[in-house]
Design a protein around this motif. Sequence first.
Motif, PDB file in Angstrom:
ATOM      1  N   TRP A  59     -99.875 112.411  12.365  1.00 10.96           N
ATOM      2  CA  TRP A  59     -99.424 113.771  12.673  1.00 10.96           C
ATOM      3  C   TRP A  59     -98.977 114.485  11.393  1.00 10.96           C
ATOM      4  CZ3 TRP A  59     -94.181 115.628  12.633  1.00 10.96           C
ATOM      5  CH2 TRP A  59     -94.036 116.912  13.139  1.00 10.96           C
ATOM      6  N   LEU A  60     -98.241 113.768  10.549  1.00  9.74           N
ATOM      7  CA  LEU A  60     -97.808 114.383   9.288  1.00  9.74           C
ATOM      8  C   LEU A  60     -99.002 114.763   8.416  1.00  9.74           C
ATOM      9  CD1 LEU A  60     -94.652 112.486   7.992  1.00  9.74           C
ATOM     10  CD2 LEU A  60     -94.840 114.809   8.861  1.00  9.74           C
ATOM     11  N   MET A  61    -100.012 113.889   8.402  1.00  9.98           N
ATOM     12  CA  MET A  61    -101.214 114.206   7.614  1.00  9.98           C
ATOM     13  C   MET A  61    -101.904 115.445   8.171  1.00  9.98           C
ATOM     14  SD  MET A  61    -102.802 110.427   6.938  1.00  9.98           S
ATOM     15  CE  MET A  61    -104.193 110.857   5.891  1.00  9.98           C
TER      16      MET A  61
ATOM     17  N   GLN B 277     -94.138 129.365  11.077  1.00 10.39           N
ATOM     18  CA  GLN B 277     -93.305 128.979   9.919  1.00 10.39           C
ATOM     19  C   GLN B 277     -94.130 128.213   8.895  1.00 10.39           C
ATOM     20  OE1 GLN B 277     -90.204 126.766  11.841  1.00 10.39           O
ATOM     21  NE2 GLN B 277     -88.725 128.434  11.662  1.00 10.39           N
ATOM     22  N   LEU B 278     -94.882 127.237   9.402  1.00 13.08           N
ATOM     23  CA  LEU B 278     -95.692 126.411   8.503  1.00 13.08           C
ATOM     24  C   LEU B 278     -96.625 127.288   7.670  1.00 13.08           C
ATOM     25  CD1 LEU B 278     -96.408 123.310   8.009  1.00 13.08           C
ATOM     26  CD2 LEU B 278     -98.381 123.759   9.433  1.00 13.08           C
TER      27      LEU B 278
ATOM     28  N   ASP C 205     -97.228 108.975  14.234  1.00 15.16           N
ATOM     29  CA  ASP C 205     -96.381 109.887  13.463  1.00 15.16           C
ATOM     30  C   ASP C 205     -96.972 110.242  12.113  1.00 15.16           C
ATOM     31  OD1 ASP C 205     -94.715 109.680  15.534  1.00 15.16           O
ATOM     32  OD2 ASP C 205     -93.279 108.328  14.578  1.00 15.16           O
ATOM     33  N   TRP C 206     -97.439 109.216  11.413  1.00 14.43           N
ATOM     34  CA  TRP C 206     -97.947 109.461  10.063  1.00 14.43           C
ATOM     35  C   TRP C 206     -99.230 110.271  10.094  1.00 14.43           C
ATOM     36  CZ3 TRP C 206     -94.803 109.089   6.226  1.00 14.43           C
ATOM     37  CH2 TRP C 206     -93.688 108.246   6.364  1.00 14.43           C
TER      38      TRP C 206
ATOM     39  N   LEU D 106     -98.912 113.274  18.367  1.00 17.05           N
ATOM     40  CA  LEU D 106     -97.481 113.011  18.507  1.00 17.05           C
ATOM     41  C   LEU D 106     -97.194 112.228  19.785  1.00 17.05           C
ATOM     42  CD1 LEU D 106     -95.147 115.980  17.614  1.00 17.05           C
ATOM     43  CD2 LEU D 106     -95.224 113.691  16.654  1.00 17.05           C
TER      44      LEU D 106
ATOM     45  N   LEU E 108    -100.544 117.814   9.804  1.00 18.11           N
ATOM     46  CA  LEU E 108     -99.705 118.979   9.511  1.00 18.11           C
ATOM     47  C   LEU E 108     -99.942 119.443   8.070  1.00 18.11           C
ATOM     48  CD1 LEU E 108     -97.702 120.389  11.335  1.00 18.11           C
ATOM     49  CD2 LEU E 108     -95.859 119.101  10.258  1.00 18.11           C
ATOM     50  N   PHE E 109    -100.006 118.475   7.171  1.00 13.46           N
ATOM     51  CA  PHE E 109    -100.301 118.780   5.768  1.00 13.46           C
ATOM     52  C   PHE E 109    -101.678 119.447   5.652  1.00 13.46           C
ATOM     53  CE2 PHE E 109    -102.401 117.181   1.853  1.00 13.46           C
ATOM     54  CZ  PHE E 109    -101.688 117.950   0.949  1.00 13.46           C
TER      55      PHE E 109
ATOM     56  N   CYS F 259     -97.841 122.484   0.175  1.00 11.77           N
ATOM     57  CA  CYS F 259     -98.820 123.297  -0.547  1.00 11.77           C
ATOM     58  C   CYS F 259     -98.608 123.231  -2.055  1.00 11.77           C
ATOM     59  CB  CYS F 259     -98.760 124.738  -0.079  1.00 11.77           C
ATOM     60  SG  CYS F 259     -99.696 124.960   1.414  1.00 11.77           S
TER      61      CYS F 259
ATOM     62  N   TYR G 174     -90.423 122.606   9.359  1.00 15.79           N
ATOM     63  CA  TYR G 174     -91.769 123.176   9.185  1.00 15.79           C
ATOM     64  C   TYR G 174     -91.893 124.051   7.945  1.00 15.79           C
ATOM     65  CZ  TYR G 174     -93.318 121.306  13.634  1.00 15.79           C
ATOM     66  OH  TYR G 174     -93.681 120.463  14.623  1.00 15.79           O
TER      67      TYR G 174
ATOM     68  N   TYR H  23     -91.758 121.784   4.881  1.00 14.28           N
ATOM     69  CA  TYR H  23     -92.946 120.934   4.803  1.00 14.28           C
ATOM     70  C   TYR H  23     -94.155 121.742   4.340  1.00 14.28           C
ATOM     71  CZ  TYR H  23     -96.116 117.146   6.035  1.00 14.28           C
ATOM     72  OH  TYR H  23     -97.044 116.137   5.978  1.00 14.28           O
ATOM     73  N   GLY H  24     -94.288 122.946   4.910  1.00 17.68           N
ATOM     74  CA  GLY H  24     -95.412 123.799   4.523  1.00 17.68           C
ATOM     75  C   GLY H  24     -95.352 124.173   3.054  1.00 17.68           C
TER      76      GLY H  24
ATOM     77  N   SER I 168    -100.631 117.783  19.165  1.00 13.86           N
ATOM     78  CA  SER I 168     -99.719 117.333  20.217  1.00 13.86           C
ATOM     79  C   SER I 168    -100.095 115.944  20.701  1.00 13.86           C
ATOM     80  CB  SER I 168     -99.747 118.301  21.404  1.00 13.86           C
ATOM     81  OG  SER I 168     -99.393 119.582  20.979  1.00 13.86           O
TER      82      SER I 168
ATOM     83  N   SER J  66     -96.526 128.240   3.683  1.00 13.32           N
ATOM     84  CA  SER J  66     -97.663 127.854   2.842  1.00 13.32           C
ATOM     85  C   SER J  66     -98.102 129.042   2.008  1.00 13.32           C
ATOM     86  CB  SER J  66     -98.848 127.398   3.691  1.00 13.32           C
ATOM     87  OG  SER J  66     -98.450 126.399   4.565  1.00 13.32           O
TER      88      SER J  66
ATOM     89  N   LEU K 192    -100.027 120.013  -3.076  1.00 12.34           N
ATOM     90  CA  LEU K 192    -101.486 120.112  -2.982  1.00 12.34           C
ATOM     91  C   LEU K 192    -102.066 120.766  -4.242  1.00 12.34           C
ATOM     92  CD1 LEU K 192    -104.265 120.325  -1.473  1.00 12.34           C
ATOM     93  CD2 LEU K 192    -103.433 122.448  -0.514  1.00 12.34           C
TER      94      LEU K 192
ATOM     95  N   ALA L   1    -101.589 123.048   6.755  1.00  9.61           N
ATOM     96  CA  ALA L   1    -101.084 123.915   5.696  1.00  9.61           C
ATOM     97  C   ALA L   1    -102.137 124.075   4.614  1.00  9.61           C
ATOM     98  CB  ALA L   1     -99.803 123.326   5.114  1.00  9.61           C
ATOM     99  N   GLY L   2    -102.826 122.976   4.303  1.00 13.30           N
ATOM    100  CA  GLY L   2    -103.831 122.999   3.239  1.00 13.30           C
ATOM    101  C   GLY L   2    -105.022 123.856   3.581  1.00 13.30           C
TER     102      GLY L   2
ATOM    103  N   ALA M 222     -93.204 127.035  15.194  1.00  9.49           N
ATOM    104  CA  ALA M 222     -93.474 125.984  14.214  1.00  9.49           C
ATOM    105  C   ALA M 222     -94.709 126.319  13.389  1.00  9.49           C
ATOM    106  CB  ALA M 222     -93.659 124.651  14.925  1.00  9.49           C
TER     107      ALA M 222
END
Lengths: 567, 105
Positions: free
Chosen positions: A375-377, A458-459, A372-373, A367, A379-380, B59, B51, B54-55, A364, A463, B62, A383-384, A455
């Motif tokens: 934040w995207l990293m 979902q993410l 922004d970028w 953001l 987020l990635f 992945c 979301y 993106y997830g 948060s 994944s 990745l 998930a990773g 959010a």
Amino acid sequence: MWMLEIPPFLPFFIGALIAAFTRGVVRNVIMIAIPILGGLHLWMVPEGIHLQFAFLDYQLITYRADKLSLMFGYVFHIAAFIGVIYSLHVRDTMQQVTAMLYAGSGLGAVFAGDLLTLFVFWELLAFTSVFLIWARRTQASYDAGMRYLIIQVLSGVILLAGTLFYAAENGTLAFGYIGLEGVAGWLIFIAFGIKCAFPFAHNWLTDAYPEATVTGTVFLSAFTTKVAVYAFARAYPGTELLIYIGAAMTCFPIFFAVIENDLRRVLAYSLINQVGFMVVGIGIGTALAINGAVSHAFNDVIFKGLLFMSMGAVLHMTGRMNGSDLGGLYKTMPKTTTLCIVGAASISAFPLFSGFVSKSMVMSAALEEGFDWIWLMLLFASAGVFHHAGIKIPYFAFFAHDSGIRASDPPNNMLLAMLIAAVLCIGIGVYPSALYSLLPYDTGYNPYDATHVLAQTQLLFFSALAFVWLNLKGMYPPELRSTNLDFEWVYRRAFPVALQNMFSVIWKTDRALRQAFLVRLNQGLTFISQRNGGASRLLSRTYPAGSMVMWITVILAVYLFLSFITH
Amino acid sequence: MDNEKKYFFDNPKNVKRLMHVFYACCVVLFALDFVIHRHIMHSWENLWGFYPIYGFVGCVILVLVATWMRTFLMRSENYYSNDGKQDPDKKTNTNKKDNDEVGDS
């Protein structure tokens, strides 16, 4: 109140001394009692400077408590407590003693109010923890420990140099905000960065932690990197460079983690990834971000400890740690499986688990400040991390193909330690206000609003869906016995090979030069001897030994003759 | 070990059931995107199914990138311990007994 002046590291050092001379139940009781009593004592300690003395011209502060250091102090006590319980079955005095010293050094470092004290504990952290690696008593662990020690000591030496510059520039040793100014600022930054496992300086962690003992890794994962995070939060909050370094740290290790076979090395990579989130938070530097970084450090100590403990349990019971050798253990290790899944859910930041309430603060904040970028990293990376720590670890150890191993759950003390950690993970996740009330700032942040929860869920679910889909398609990389090259290749392979080649060239030239010189010398001698042929013939003529005897006889005969004629 | 008892996931039906529950969860979560009103901090979050997509995509990328990395990063298991002179693929199964801890009992 004299009790107040007892710095938190002291009970641990005394405990280590006692542990060295006691055995069995007595030692166990003492080792459990120390983190409990120390923690309770710390709980009652108010903020402020409790112990200081003058050294030459400088004021040394060995015990300074404020919200930031107290937070780390609490979690270090919890980590030590869990670690001690986890290792109660171990009969190895070296490990017990050094574990206590190591925990004490961590505490000493976070309560240090000046750079010199910090340096002392910084080095102690290195020298005590390396024994937890060597205690494995294999050649591999000895070598890894050596590399670990060299890098850690290097970090300490750079810190000392930075401290000297800092004292010269500012006339004080006080450990507060430093910032990236001047030589001192950069030197101290690099020293902290090495211990914090910055990119290119991260391989000491992935190299040494998987080589340590089952119980040693649990201790190792708790202290060293978190001390570095604390030091950054103290000295470099709001340094923008940290945001980019941290974002890189969250992303690159997950690629290595996906293809790594040794499951404790997977966790080591994911440790770097989690520390990355903290570093980003410190770099952003707002109240929310710092809170996020600190609380994430707090949670990480516990859930990463839990994951290392569950993998340690597998290693302890089966003697194996490679994903390619394991699988199907849920059948006979159901408790370990469940506890591991709790740790996996926490590190993946599932709602109602501890990672969620702290990681979302950093995201948060990123953001809010318009990164922004970044934040995207992040987020990635979120998930990773679910992918490699949340799914891969439990899946390949406990499910996947049946390896045929039928190991039972580990000893009760190990299970109890994991249970305590798991309860804390869920407790903090369900009731985050308890954690938030300890944080340095009051931000009134609430992680449980519909937006965040949805959010994040979902993410994570999608994944997982990606994992399922790739597995069904047969595109998921299988676990293979292998070594994956990382930056360490430079100093473990390229550099030694380069040195070897260099020396072989040097020796070759050296030999060629000597040879040439000898040939020249010979030629010169022959030349000279030829030129002075006559003289040398005269000088180097040889006589038989018999002629010498004859001449002596002649001299004696003359002597005899003379003595006759004189008398 | 023929008469070993059956465990939960030994039955393919149970695996299937679990997967169905999981797929259902995914569908519900995706649908919730249209139901729950969220307060947005960034315009990207407004994108339809941001979301979940993106997830998923993140992945997959990745894993694909990591698999590709194996082509140039992967070496034999005792790459570092072998001085790298010759590839020691011949003896892969002899080195696993060092995991018994000396210190633990």
